[in-house]
Design an enzyme around this catalytic site. Structure first.
Site, PDB file in Angstrom:
ATOM      1  N   ASN A 121      -8.662   4.067   7.729  1.00  0.00           N
ATOM      2  CA  ASN A 121      -8.110   2.935   8.468  1.00  0.00           C
ATOM      3  C   ASN A 121      -8.288   3.050   9.976  1.00  0.00           C
ATOM      4  O   ASN A 121      -8.247   2.062  10.684  1.00  0.00           O
ATOM      5  CB  ASN A 121      -6.632   2.754   8.117  1.00  0.00           C
ATOM      6  CG  ASN A 121      -5.851   4.043   8.188  1.00  0.00           C
ATOM      7  OD1 ASN A 121      -6.119   4.993   7.456  1.00  0.00           O
ATOM      8  ND2 ASN A 121      -4.901   4.096   9.090  1.00  0.00           N
ATOM      9  N   GLN A 180      -8.137  -0.188   2.660  1.00  0.00           N
ATOM     10  CA  GLN A 180      -9.082  -0.733   3.651  1.00  0.00           C
ATOM     11  C   GLN A 180     -10.386  -1.211   3.011  1.00  0.00           C
ATOM     12  O   GLN A 180     -11.220  -1.813   3.691  1.00  0.00           O
ATOM     13  CB  GLN A 180      -9.410   0.325   4.715  1.00  0.00           C
ATOM     14  CG  GLN A 180      -8.257   0.656   5.642  1.00  0.00           C
ATOM     15  CD  GLN A 180      -7.928  -0.474   6.614  1.00  0.00           C
ATOM     16  OE1 GLN A 180      -8.761  -1.289   6.968  1.00  0.00           O
ATOM     17  NE2 GLN A 180      -6.677  -0.514   7.064  1.00  0.00           N
ATOM     18  N   CYS A 229       1.073   2.972  13.094  1.00  0.00           N
ATOM     19  CA  CYS A 229       2.219   3.855  12.930  1.00  0.00           C
ATOM     20  C   CYS A 229       2.264   4.902  14.039  1.00  0.00           C
ATOM     21  O   CYS A 229       3.320   5.317  14.463  1.00  0.00           O
ATOM     22  CB  CYS A 229       2.154   4.558  11.587  1.00  0.00           C
ATOM     23  SG  CYS A 229       1.418   3.550  10.312  1.00  0.00           S
ATOM     24  N   GLY A 258       0.804  -1.221   0.000  1.00  0.00           N
ATOM     25  CA  GLY A 258       0.000   0.000   0.000  1.00  0.00           C
ATOM     26  C   GLY A 258       0.836   1.269   0.000  1.00  0.00           C
ATOM     27  O   GLY A 258       0.583   2.193  -0.782  1.00  0.00           O
TER      28      GLY A 258
HETATM   29  C1  PLP Z   1      -2.276  -0.319   5.717  1.00  0.00           C
HETATM   30  C2  PLP Z   1      -2.584   0.886   4.904  1.00  0.00           C
HETATM   31  C3  PLP Z   1      -1.633   1.452   4.036  1.00  0.00           C
HETATM   32  C4  PLP Z   1      -0.218   0.934   3.943  1.00  0.00           C
HETATM   33  O1  PLP Z   1      -0.156  -0.322   3.346  1.00  0.00           O
HETATM   34  P1  PLP Z   1       1.180  -1.197   3.508  1.00  0.00           P
HETATM   35  O2  PLP Z   1       0.917  -2.402   2.664  1.00  0.00           O
HETATM   36  O3  PLP Z   1       1.300  -1.515   4.952  1.00  0.00           O
HETATM   37  O4  PLP Z   1       2.317  -0.384   3.005  1.00  0.00           O
HETATM   38  C5  PLP Z   1      -1.994   2.538   3.276  1.00  0.00           C
HETATM   39  N1  PLP Z   1      -3.222   3.059   3.358  1.00  0.00           N
HETATM   40  C6  PLP Z   1      -4.169   2.553   4.171  1.00  0.00           C
HETATM   41  C7  PLP Z   1      -5.533   3.163   4.211  1.00  0.00           C
HETATM   42  C8  PLP Z   1      -3.879   1.446   4.979  1.00  0.00           C
HETATM   43  O5  PLP Z   1      -4.802   0.980   5.799  1.00  0.00           O
END
Ligand code: PLP
Length: 390
Positions: free
Chosen positions: A152, A180, A326, A71
């Site tokens: 998220n 999400q 985070c 993501g």
């Molecule tokens: C988890 C998340 C990300 C980051 O994705 P990763 O695969 O952990 O890099 C980005 N945007 C949203 C909305 C997320 O929930």
């Protein structure tokens, strides 16, 4: 000790069927898809089928799917790539104040570098941005609108279809971070006028470190990683074939059972929402009551710190979160909750519980049994609570 996993917005368990589908791509079909022999063809076939599966799930063509490293990578790739490719048109980008840090921190870095000018749209008390706000913010030099599909932290689902329509009408590219949403709620890039979309496998029972980007045909996205010609010259490097196969397997299983899983989780979610409200005083549900992911519960529990609730829950085997994974390492309250108008004090006492299709009613009952006495104990120790009571 009993263990209950309610941190599915941070990551999910890889389904056994997904592990099963991936295994041959480590041990048997391990060829490099770019090579010219039968091992390569076996690997290429897995890659090709995975691309078709993802395209079908999003209602696009397989040529419009690029596999990524997840993501964050997808978000970085879109924001930096589009800003660069369309720099002659302008450098203005529109986003919301409640985006994931993969979007916000990238845009902030781009502002410091002088390659973007960003409008951060404020949200209402539920974490919503309207299409009207987007329309008002669009300028002749706007190159991209990037608004997440679902939040998220608080689970609020944005009016993506309306925002997409506004962007299309104004001729501005529309990206949505749908990490999400994909695999959990219906996403259709054509109906919703989405030009670019980010997804990540580990949020829907696939493996970590692999994701995909939808890039509408005709949208110019330059190479993010330069090297070999993989992923139509946009993301060089030997493909993560087992991961990509796992992503596709996980997504197809999610699509197959989306409706029934959503219904079941919705029941559990609402049981938890009602149960917390009725057994703990001075709590506030964060996020929209209806326009909400079926698996998200987020409460502010006044007079205590979210981190101390997490510690006590963990002692009871319950895995939860105080916001995004985070931010939970730092003492700053969540930017999402602050943007929704919560005070620092209320935002500090937030608790996020996110379910999956593997969550049982029994587990929800266990949380509802364990949580109220924990809150009572923490409040009894809290100087804030004494002050609040006076
Ligand atoms: C988890 C998340 C990300 C980051 O994705 P990763 O695969 O952990 O890099 C980005 N945007 C949203 C909305 C997320 O929930």
């Amino acid at each position: 000790m009993r263990r209950v996993y309610l941190d599915n917005a941070a990551t999910t368990m890889v389904r056994p069927e997904v592990v099963e589908a991936m295994l041959p791509y480590f041990s048997e079909f391990y060829g490099n898809p770019s090579s010219l022999h039968s091992y390569a063809r076996d690997a290429y076939r897995g890659l090709d089928e995975a691309r078709k599966t993802v395209a079908e799930a999003l209602n696009c063509r397989s040529e419009e799917i690029i596999f990524t490293g997840g993501g964050s990578e997808g978000d970085n790739m879109v924001l930096r790539g589009i800003a660069h490719a369309y720099r002659k048109k302008g450098r203005h980008i529109i986003t919301s104040a409640v985006e994931h840090h993969a979007v916000l921190h990238t845009l902030q870095a781009m502002e410091r570098e002088g390659i973007a000018e960003v409008s951060y749209l404020p949200v209402d008390e539920y974490g919503l941005v309207t299409a009207g706000q987007v329309l008002e913010a669009i300028r002749p030099d706007t190159v991209l609108v990037s608004i997440m599909f679902a939040n998220n932290e608080v689970g609020t689902i944005m009016p993506v279809e309306e925002i997409g329509a506004v962007c299309r009408e104004k001729g501005v590219l529309f990206h949505t971070d749908a990490v999400q949403a994909v695999g959990h709620i219906p996403v259709d890039v054509q109906r919703m006028n989405i030009d670019l979309l980010t997804l990540a496998a580990h949020k829907f029972h696939g493996p970590k470190g692999v994701g995909a980007l939808y890039v509408k045909k005709g949208v110019r996205l330059p190479a993010f990683i330069v090297g070999g010609g993989q992923e139509r010259n946009k993301r060089a490097g030997t493909e993560n074939v087992p991961g990509i196969v796992g992503l596709a397997k996980a997504l197809s299983l999610q699509m197959e059972h989306m409706e029934e899983n959503a219904q079941r989780m919705l029941c559990l979610r609402d049981k938890l929402i009602v149960g917390i409200k009725s057994s703990i005083p001075d709590v506030k549900l964060n996020g929209h009551p209806k326009l909400r992911l079926p698996n998200n519960v987020n409460y502010s529990i006044r007079f205590i710190e979210g981190e101390s609730i997490l510690l006590m829950l963990d002692l009871n085997g319950i895995a939860a979160s105080s916001g995004s994974a985070c931010t939970s390492g730092s003492l700053d309250p969540s930017h999402v909750l602050l943007s929704m108008g919560l005070t620092h004090e209320v935002a500090h006492g937030s608790l996020r519980l996110t379910m999956s299709e593997f969550t049982t009613e029994d587990e929800i009952d266990y949380v509802l049994e364990v949580l109220p006495p924990i809150i009572q104990r923490l409040r009894d120790m809290s100087p804030l609570y004494k002050k609040g009571e006076e």
